[in-house]
Design a protein around this motif. Sequence first.
Motif, mmCIF file in Angstrom:
data_model
loop_
_atom_site.group_PDB
_atom_site.id
_atom_site.type_symbol
_atom_site.label_atom_id
_atom_site.label_comp_id
_atom_site.label_asym_id
_atom_site.label_seq_id
_atom_site.Cartn_x
_atom_site.Cartn_y
_atom_site.Cartn_z
ATOM 1 N N ASN A 22 18.960 -14.052 3.007
ATOM 2 C CA ASN A 22 18.879 -14.155 4.470
ATOM 3 C C ASN A 22 18.145 -15.384 4.973
ATOM 4 O O ASN A 22 17.744 -15.427 6.144
ATOM 5 C CB ASN A 22 18.190 -12.910 5.039
ATOM 6 N N ALA A 69 11.666 -8.003 6.963
ATOM 7 C CA ALA A 69 12.196 -8.935 5.962
ATOM 8 C C ALA A 69 12.368 -10.330 6.561
ATOM 9 O O ALA A 69 12.411 -10.496 7.784
ATOM 10 C CB ALA A 69 13.539 -8.423 5.469
ATOM 11 N N LEU A 70 12.486 -11.314 5.701
ATOM 12 C CA LEU A 70 12.811 -12.682 6.149
ATOM 13 C C LEU A 70 14.241 -12.671 6.719
ATOM 14 O O LEU A 70 15.141 -12.110 6.100
ATOM 15 C CB LEU A 70 12.742 -13.627 4.952
ATOM 16 N N SER A 71 14.411 -13.290 7.899
ATOM 17 C CA SER A 71 15.765 -13.275 8.474
ATOM 18 C C SER A 71 16.181 -14.659 8.967
ATOM 19 O O SER A 71 17.143 -14.804 9.696
ATOM 20 C CB SER A 71 15.813 -12.275 9.635
ATOM 21 N N LEU A 78 6.528 -13.638 -0.042
ATOM 22 C CA LEU A 78 7.847 -12.991 -0.054
ATOM 23 C C LEU A 78 7.825 -11.891 -1.104
ATOM 24 O O LEU A 78 7.595 -12.169 -2.286
ATOM 25 C CB LEU A 78 8.927 -14.023 -0.413
ATOM 26 N N ARG A 137 9.757 -8.498 -2.767
ATOM 27 C CA ARG A 137 11.057 -7.823 -2.869
ATOM 28 C C ARG A 137 11.027 -6.410 -2.261
ATOM 29 O O ARG A 137 11.966 -5.986 -1.622
ATOM 30 C CB ARG A 137 11.473 -7.728 -4.336
ATOM 31 N N THR A 175 16.496 -16.836 -0.499
ATOM 32 C CA THR A 175 16.866 -15.412 -0.421
ATOM 33 C C THR A 175 18.247 -15.332 0.237
ATOM 34 O O THR A 175 18.742 -16.337 0.756
ATOM 35 C CB THR A 175 15.859 -14.591 0.426
ATOM 36 N N PHE A 194 6.625 -11.326 4.284
ATOM 37 C CA PHE A 194 7.971 -10.793 4.430
ATOM 38 C C PHE A 194 8.195 -9.797 3.302
ATOM 39 O O PHE A 194 8.197 -10.185 2.133
ATOM 40 C CB PHE A 194 9.016 -11.915 4.360
ATOM 41 N N GLU A 195 8.337 -8.524 3.653
ATOM 42 C CA GLU A 195 8.611 -7.513 2.626
ATOM 43 C C GLU A 195 10.122 -7.245 2.618
ATOM 44 O O GLU A 195 10.869 -7.787 3.438
ATOM 45 C CB GLU A 195 7.788 -6.253 2.897
ATOM 46 N N GLN A 196 10.581 -6.426 1.681
ATOM 47 C CA GLN A 196 12.023 -6.136 1.516
ATOM 48 C C GLN A 196 12.822 -7.442 1.410
ATOM 49 O O GLN A 196 13.928 -7.554 1.928
ATOM 50 C CB GLN A 196 12.541 -5.320 2.699
ATOM 51 N N THR A 197 12.206 -8.447 0.772
ATOM 52 C CA THR A 197 12.783 -9.794 0.711
ATOM 53 C C THR A 197 12.803 -10.263 -0.745
ATOM 54 O O THR A 197 11.762 -10.652 -1.286
ATOM 55 C CB THR A 197 11.934 -10.762 1.573
#
Length: 463
Positions: A231, A22-24, A59, A61, A229, A208-211
Motif C-alpha cells: 500500500n 496501516a500505511l496507506s 512498520l 506486520r 509494502t 504503522f501496524e498491520q503493515t
Amino acid sequence: MLEPPASLWWSTLPAPVAARPALSRDVDVDVAIVGGGYTGLWTARELLRRDPSLRVAVLERRVCGFGASGRNGGWASALYPLSNEAVNRSVGREQFTHLRLTLQGAVTDLGESAAEDGIDAQFVQGGSLDFARSDVQVARLLQSVERARELDIAEGDLAWLSRDEAVARGALAGVLGATFTPHCARLHPARLVRGLSDVCESLGVQIFEQTAVTRIQPARGRRRARAVTVNGSVTATYVIRATEGYTPTLPGERRTCAPLYSLMIATSPLSDEFWRRVGLRNFETFADDRHLIIYGQRTADNRIAFGGRGAPYHFGSSVEPRYDRNDRVFELLRATLRELFPEWDGVVTHAWGGPLAMTRQHAPYVQVEPSVGLASAGGYTGDGVVLSRVAAQALADLITHPDESTEFTVLPFVQQSLKRWEIEPLRWVGINAGLALAGRVDSNESRQGLSGASLKLLSRLLN
Ligand SMILES: Cc1cc2nc3c(=O)[nH]c(=O)nc-3n(C[C@H](O)[C@H](O)[C@H](O)COP(=O)(O)OP(=O)(O)OC[C@H]3O[C@@H](n4cnc5c(N)ncnc54)[C@H](O)[C@@H]3O)c2cc1C
C-alpha cells in the motif's frame, strides 16, 4: 487474530490491544524501522533520545509486540548466546570484560529507562538461580564458577550456593546446589513492548501496524533506501531491519539466521502456602543446568511462567503460526515443571510459543551500512530482552554519530561480518541433530549421572 495466540502476557495486559492504522500512502522519513518488537522500538526510542528532531517510522506486520518481544520468558538478563570462554578466546580479555560489564549494567539500565518512561513492566531485579539437580550438574556448575574466577568474574557477580543455601532461596525438588547471579530481572514482556510502542508514539514516531514490508531496497545513486509494502513505500536515509525470527521470510534473507522455536506454559496463580514453601521470594528467575534450556519466573500475580527449547527447527527456515504450538513440547514442559515442583496441582492455563533467531556463529549482530542506507540487528538467540536494548543503543550511536566510537559501537558483535547458514538440507540436519543430542545427553545424565562421548560432541557443537 492480532495477538500471539494463547500467551499469558497478552491475556494479562491492562487493556485489550487495538491495532494502529496501516500505511496507506508513500511516506518520507529519516529512519524507517521494519519490525515493532524490542529492537525496533528501543531503536526508535534511542534515536530520539540522541536527536529529537529525527523523523522515525516503524512498520509492523501485525501489532507491536506480536513477535518474541510480546511472548518471551521475561528474563531481562546479562546472558549472551556464546559462552564466556568462547568470547574470551575470540576477542580477548579486554573486549570480553567490556561486553560483560555492559550487559550487566544494561539489566539495571533497562529497568530504569522503562520506569523513567512511565512503563510498568513489573520489572524486579531479584537475580537468577541456576540449580544443580544431579552430580553431573554440580560438577559442571562448580567448574563454571571456577572458570568465571579465571576470567575475573567475582563472587558478587556469580556465586556458588551450597545445597542448604540454594534450597533456602528456591525449594525445588532434588536441588544439590546452585549458582546465583544478581544480573537478571523478571518482567512482564508484553507490558514492556506495548508500553514502549506508546512512548515512541507519544514522542512523534509514526507507527504503522498491520503493515507487512515485502521488500527492503538499498539506496542507489540519488535514490534513497526504501521499505516497500503493497500500500505504499517508506523512503528513508536508513531502513533498519528488526525482524529477528521472521527475518528469513524477507527476500534474500533465508540464510541470515535460523528461526528456532521456544515454547512456554503458565500455571494458574499459586497459593501463598505454595510460595511460602517454595520461596523465590525476590522473584529470582530460575533454571537448572540441563543442556536443552529451560527457564522460569514467578510472575507478579504468583503464577509460574515456564519455557524451554526442544521444538524442532523447520526445513528451509520456514516460519509458520502453526509452529508456535507443539503438544509434545507443552507436555514435556508440564512434566518438567511437575518434576521441579511435585506439590504443584498440574493446572496449565496458557501454552504458547514463538520464533527466535540464531546466527551461524551464534553471536548477535548490529550492522550499519551508510553507503546503501541499510542497517539491521538481531541474532540474540534466547537472550534478546536486554541484548536488543544494547543493540538499539549501538544502532542509534552509529546512525546519529557515525564518526564517533562509543561504549556500544565497540562491542564485539557490532559491525562484524555475518556468516550465512549452510544451504538445506545441511542446515536442517545440523540444527536438529544438535537439538536431539542435547535432549539425549540430558536424559542420559538424569538416568546414569554420566554423559560420555555425546557430551563432548555437544560442547563442540555449542561452541
Ligand atoms: C518463547 C520465547 C521465550 C523467550 N524468552 C526470553 C527470555 O526470557 N529472555 C530473553 O532475553 N530473551 C527471550 N527470548 C528472546 C527474545 O524474546 C527476543 O530475542 C527478542 O524479543 C527479539 O526482539 P526483536 O524486536 O528483535 O524481535 P521480535 O520481537 O520477534 O519482533 C520482530 C517483529 O517484526 C515483525 N515483522 C516480521 N516481518 C515483518 C515484515 N516483513 N514487515 C513488517 N514487520 C515484520 C514481527 O511481526 C515482529 O513483531 C524468548 C523468545 C521466545 C520466542
